[in-house]
Design a protein around this motif. Structure first.
Motif, PDB file in Angstrom:
ATOM      1  N   ALA A   1      47.412 -21.776 -91.730  1.00 30.74           N
ATOM      2  CA  ALA A   1      48.736 -22.327 -91.431  1.00 30.74           C
ATOM      3  C   ALA A   1      48.744 -23.847 -91.599  1.00 30.74           C
ATOM      4  O   ALA A   1      49.697 -24.419 -92.130  1.00 30.74           O
ATOM      5  N   GLN A   2      47.698 -24.508 -91.143  1.00 23.93           N
ATOM      6  CA  GLN A   2      47.609 -25.963 -91.318  1.00 23.93           C
ATOM      7  C   GLN A   2      47.538 -26.323 -92.792  1.00 23.93           C
ATOM      8  O   GLN A   2      48.151 -27.310 -93.236  1.00 23.93           O
ATOM      9  N   ALA A   3      46.793 -25.555 -93.560  1.00 21.05           N
ATOM     10  CA  ALA A   3      46.678 -25.830 -94.988  1.00 21.05           C
ATOM     11  C   ALA A   3      48.034 -25.706 -95.681  1.00 21.05           C
ATOM     12  O   ALA A   3      48.381 -26.514 -96.549  1.00 21.05           O
ATOM     13  N   LEU A   4      48.834 -24.704 -95.302  1.00 20.49           N
ATOM     14  CA  LEU A   4      50.166 -24.545 -95.875  1.00 20.49           C
ATOM     15  C   LEU A   4      51.044 -25.738 -95.515  1.00 20.49           C
ATOM     16  O   LEU A   4      51.787 -26.253 -96.364  1.00 20.49           O
ATOM     17  N   ALA A   5      50.968 -26.187 -94.267  1.00 18.71           N
ATOM     18  CA  ALA A   5      51.758 -27.349 -93.859  1.00 18.71           C
ATOM     19  C   ALA A   5      51.321 -28.591 -94.627  1.00 18.71           C
ATOM     20  O   ALA A   5      52.163 -29.419 -95.030  1.00 18.71           O
ATOM     21  N   ALA A   6      50.018 -28.745 -94.844  1.00 19.79           N
ATOM     22  CA  ALA A   6      49.523 -29.896 -95.600  1.00 19.79           C
ATOM     23  C   ALA A   6      50.038 -29.858 -97.042  1.00 19.79           C
ATOM     24  O   ALA A   6      50.371 -30.905 -97.625  1.00 19.79           O
TER      25      ALA A   6
ATOM     26  N   LEU B   1      48.654 -33.481 -88.552  1.00 23.65           N
ATOM     27  CA  LEU B   1      49.128 -33.366 -89.929  1.00 23.65           C
ATOM     28  C   LEU B   1      50.166 -34.438 -90.255  1.00 23.65           C
ATOM     29  O   LEU B   1      50.133 -35.043 -91.329  1.00 23.65           O
ATOM     30  N   MET B   2      51.074 -34.686 -89.329  1.00 23.34           N
ATOM     31  CA  MET B   2      52.075 -35.714 -89.583  1.00 23.34           C
ATOM     32  C   MET B   2      51.432 -37.093 -89.686  1.00 23.34           C
ATOM     33  O   MET B   2      51.843 -37.922 -90.505  1.00 23.34           O
ATOM     34  N   ASP B   3      50.408 -37.333 -88.883  1.00 17.28           N
ATOM     35  CA  ASP B   3      49.729 -38.629 -88.954  1.00 17.28           C
ATOM     36  C   ASP B   3      49.027 -38.813 -90.299  1.00 17.28           C
ATOM     37  O   ASP B   3      49.034 -39.911 -90.867  1.00 17.28           O
ATOM     38  N   LEU B   4      48.419 -37.748 -90.825  1.00 17.02           N
ATOM     39  CA  LEU B   4      47.820 -37.836 -92.156  1.00 17.02           C
ATOM     40  C   LEU B   4      48.882 -38.184 -93.195  1.00 17.02           C
ATOM     41  O   LEU B   4      48.676 -39.032 -94.076  1.00 17.02           O
ATOM     42  N   PHE B   5      50.033 -37.523 -93.074  1.00 14.83           N
ATOM     43  CA  PHE B   5      51.129 -37.781 -94.000  1.00 14.83           C
ATOM     44  C   PHE B   5      51.616 -39.231 -93.875  1.00 14.83           C
ATOM     45  O   PHE B   5      51.817 -39.923 -94.883  1.00 14.83           O
ATOM     46  N   PHE B   6      51.793 -39.693 -92.655  1.00 20.50           N
ATOM     47  CA  PHE B   6      52.315 -41.047 -92.436  1.00 20.50           C
ATOM     48  C   PHE B   6      51.360 -42.098 -92.998  1.00 20.50           C
ATOM     49  O   PHE B   6      51.783 -43.068 -93.632  1.00 20.50           O
ATOM     50  N   GLU B   7      50.058 -41.905 -92.766  1.00 19.52           N
ATOM     51  CA  GLU B   7      49.074 -42.868 -93.254  1.00 19.52           C
ATOM     52  C   GLU B   7      49.097 -42.956 -94.776  1.00 19.52           C
ATOM     53  O   GLU B   7      48.876 -44.026 -95.348  1.00 19.52           O
TER      54      GLU B   7
ATOM     55  N   ILE C   1      70.601 -31.209 -88.655  1.00 15.75           N
ATOM     56  CA  ILE C   1      69.138 -31.190 -88.784  1.00 15.75           C
ATOM     57  C   ILE C   1      68.710 -30.124 -89.790  1.00 15.75           C
ATOM     58  O   ILE C   1      67.869 -30.360 -90.672  1.00 15.75           O
ATOM     59  N   LYS C   2      69.293 -28.946 -89.708  1.00 16.61           N
ATOM     60  CA  LYS C   2      68.916 -27.857 -90.610  1.00 16.61           C
ATOM     61  C   LYS C   2      69.364 -28.123 -92.048  1.00 16.61           C
ATOM     62  O   LYS C   2      68.781 -27.608 -92.997  1.00 16.61           O
ATOM     63  N   LYS C   3      70.390 -28.956 -92.189  1.00 15.80           N
ATOM     64  CA  LYS C   3      70.859 -29.302 -93.524  1.00 15.80           C
ATOM     65  C   LYS C   3      69.987 -30.367 -94.169  1.00 15.80           C
ATOM     66  O   LYS C   3      69.691 -30.295 -95.372  1.00 15.80           O
ATOM     67  N   ARG C   4      69.543 -31.349 -93.403  1.00  7.24           N
ATOM     68  CA  ARG C   4      68.825 -32.489 -93.961  1.00  7.24           C
ATOM     69  C   ARG C   4      67.306 -32.360 -93.884  1.00  7.24           C
ATOM     70  O   ARG C   4      66.589 -33.100 -94.542  1.00  7.24           O
ATOM     71  N   LEU C   5      66.797 -31.418 -93.068  1.00  2.35           N
ATOM     72  CA  LEU C   5      65.356 -31.249 -92.920  1.00  2.35           C
ATOM     73  C   LEU C   5      64.970 -29.803 -93.225  1.00  2.35           C
ATOM     74  O   LEU C   5      65.612 -28.866 -92.742  1.00  2.35           O
ATOM     75  N   ASN C   6      63.957 -29.630 -94.034  1.00  5.73           N
ATOM     76  CA  ASN C   6      63.377 -28.298 -94.213  1.00  5.73           C
ATOM     77  C   ASN C   6      62.595 -27.951 -92.945  1.00  5.73           C
ATOM     78  O   ASN C   6      61.852 -28.779 -92.421  1.00  5.73           O
ATOM     79  N   VAL C   7      62.768 -26.744 -92.446  1.00  5.65           N
ATOM     80  CA  VAL C   7      62.103 -26.315 -91.222  1.00  5.65           C
ATOM     81  C   VAL C   7      60.890 -25.464 -91.591  1.00  5.65           C
ATOM     82  O   VAL C   7      61.013 -24.466 -92.307  1.00  5.65           O
ATOM     83  N   LEU C   8      59.717 -25.876 -91.115  1.00  7.06           N
ATOM     84  CA  LEU C   8      58.482 -25.135 -91.379  1.00  7.06           C
ATOM     85  C   LEU C   8      57.847 -24.756 -90.050  1.00  7.06           C
ATOM     86  O   LEU C   8      57.558 -25.618 -89.216  1.00  7.06           O
ATOM     87  N   HIS C   9      57.624 -23.456 -89.849  1.00  2.19           N
ATOM     88  CA  HIS C   9      56.981 -22.968 -88.631  1.00  2.19           C
ATOM     89  C   HIS C   9      55.465 -22.951 -88.859  1.00  2.19           C
ATOM     90  O   HIS C   9      54.974 -22.259 -89.753  1.00  2.19           O
ATOM     91  N   LEU C  10      54.773 -23.714 -88.030  1.00  2.00           N
ATOM     92  CA  LEU C  10      53.309 -23.763 -88.106  1.00  2.00           C
ATOM     93  C   LEU C  10      52.755 -22.669 -87.204  1.00  2.00           C
ATOM     94  O   LEU C  10      52.757 -22.802 -85.981  1.00  2.00           O
ATOM     95  N   GLU C  11      52.296 -21.597 -87.803  1.00  2.00           N
ATOM     96  CA  GLU C  11      51.900 -20.421 -87.037  1.00  2.00           C
ATOM     97  C   GLU C  11      50.388 -20.309 -86.929  1.00  2.00           C
ATOM     98  O   GLU C  11      49.806 -19.225 -87.089  1.00  2.00           O
ATOM     99  N   ALA C  12      49.751 -21.445 -86.646  1.00  2.00           N
ATOM    100  CA  ALA C  12      48.303 -21.431 -86.445  1.00  2.00           C
ATOM    101  C   ALA C  12      47.962 -20.567 -85.232  1.00  2.00           C
ATOM    102  O   ALA C  12      48.689 -20.551 -84.232  1.00  2.00           O
TER     103      ALA C  12
END
Length: 386
Positions: free
Chosen positions: A31-36, A95-101, A210-221
């Protein structure tokens, strides 16, 4: 041979995630890999993103906030943001911190959502004081925020406060119109935000936005990494000495990945409760910060719901001579226990010996029992209730 732990930021968050797995710093998680991978796609779309570079770089935060001139509309093709939702401890913040960096965006900001809303309320209050005849602070607030950040990354997106709910729709509509891209982590799906609260009908357009401007991803780890970390930590340290302080320092670092947090102010029924430091759902305070001040049940409820873990330094021996502080501590522990908030503490004695004799000692017996239970593996395995 392991891959480098810190690959080049220009490679994006997916190589950074894979490098940490290869180095043994993270366990493989589908699940983390998919989010990444999803964050990697957004990283590509955002490279060099700057919707209004003509905003004057020399203007400070307050100067931009006071400016009346609207920021130009974002060009067509503004990237969709991402709303990463999942249960606590699944790795969303990591994961978000990796993305932000790695994000190749000049103007970007990463902030805990609660702190962001506190900043907004304070800035709106200052604007209204300076502009008593003008009714709408939202456009200049949006100008200010969008001038500082084309990318906003929010950790622990959650809405508990009616004051927050009332401004979010218009504020985010204005931010999106200015080309701001939002990435957020949350324990709550968009459709469940502010659920069951008075006034939620007026909040529904914000959910739609929010649902219009952001894609929603469920992290099911499948694994709760946060609870796994705290289950391996001693949570009660006595007496209060240098060894105990070092243990609490180490626990805070283990739970947050940071040696120190930032000050946080919670607004409760018009009052302000100050926490000396907090980050990633963990707050740290001295005993007197919370129990040496005239705080009440609502204040402790705010602490217990906003933070999944409290690191508390310096619990003294308690008795009739300091019963006001003892009574507040009892109320604090009740709030933490009812919301399954985890407590890591240093104290002058074990729970059963904190309040041994004198008037109201019997009252403390339940608190001592709860403090002992809160150290158990079963309690530490429980999910935090917000």
């Amino acid at each position: 041979m392991h891959a480098p732990v810190n690959p080049r930021p220009q490679d994006g968050p997916l190589p950074a995630y894979r490098a940490r797995v290869a180095a043994g710093l993270l366990k493989p998680d589908t699940a983390q890999a998919l989010a990444a991978e999803t964050l990697q796609e957004l990283w590509h779309r955002l490279r060099g993103y700057d919707p209004h570079p003509e905003a004057p770089a020399e203007a400070g935060f307050f100067a931009r906030f006071m400016r009346r001139k609207p920021v130009p509309e974002a060009p067509e093709g503004t990237p969709q943001g991402l709303y990463l939702v999942g249960e606590v401890g699944r790795g969303k913040s990591m994961l978000m911190d990796l993305f932000f960096e790695c994000a190749d965006v000049i103007r970007k900001r990463r902030i805990h959502f609660h702190q962001f809303m506190q900043d907004c309320h304070q800035t709106i209050h200052a604007w209204k004081k300076r502009n008593p005849g003008e009714a709408d602070p939202i456009p200049p607030l949006a100008n200010s925020i969008s001038a500082d950040a084309a990318l906003l990354c929010f950790d622990e997106f959650q809405v508990h406060d009616i004051a927050d709910a009332m401004i979010l729709g218009r504020l985010f509509e204005a931010l999106f119109a200015r080309g701001v891209v939002v990435v957020a982590t949350s324990n709550t799906a968009p459709d469940d935000l502010f659920k069951g609260r008075p006034g939620r009908d007026a909040f529904l357009p914000f959910i739609t936005l929010i649902k219009k401007r952001l894609n929603v991803l469920h992290l099911e780890a499948q694994q709760d990494y946060r609870r796994e970390r705290i289950r391996g930590l001693p949570t009660w340290h006595s007496p209060v000495d240098g060894r105990a302080e070092r243990a609490l320092d180490a626990a805070f670092l283990e739970l947050t990945g940071e040696a120190q947090g930032v000050p946080v102010r919670l607004t409760v029924l018009g009052r302000v409760v100050e926490l000396p430091e907090a980050v990633r759902g963990v707050a740290r305070a001295e005993f007197d910060d919370l129990c040496g001040k005239p705080l009440g049940p609502a204040d402790y409820l705010a602490v217990a719901t906003h933070f999944h873990t409290l690191v508390l330094d310096g619990i003294p021996r308690l008795g009739p001579e300091n019963f006001d502080r003892a009574r507040r501590f009892i109320t604090l522990v009740d709030a933490l226990y009812e919301h399954r908030c985890k407590l890591v503490a240093s104290a002058e004695a074990p729970p059963d010996s904190l309040y041994e004799q004198g008037e109201n000692a019997a009252m403390f017996e339940r608190t001592a029992s709860r403090l002992t239970e809160m150290q158990s593996k079963d309690y530490l395995a429980l999910p935090h209730l917000t």
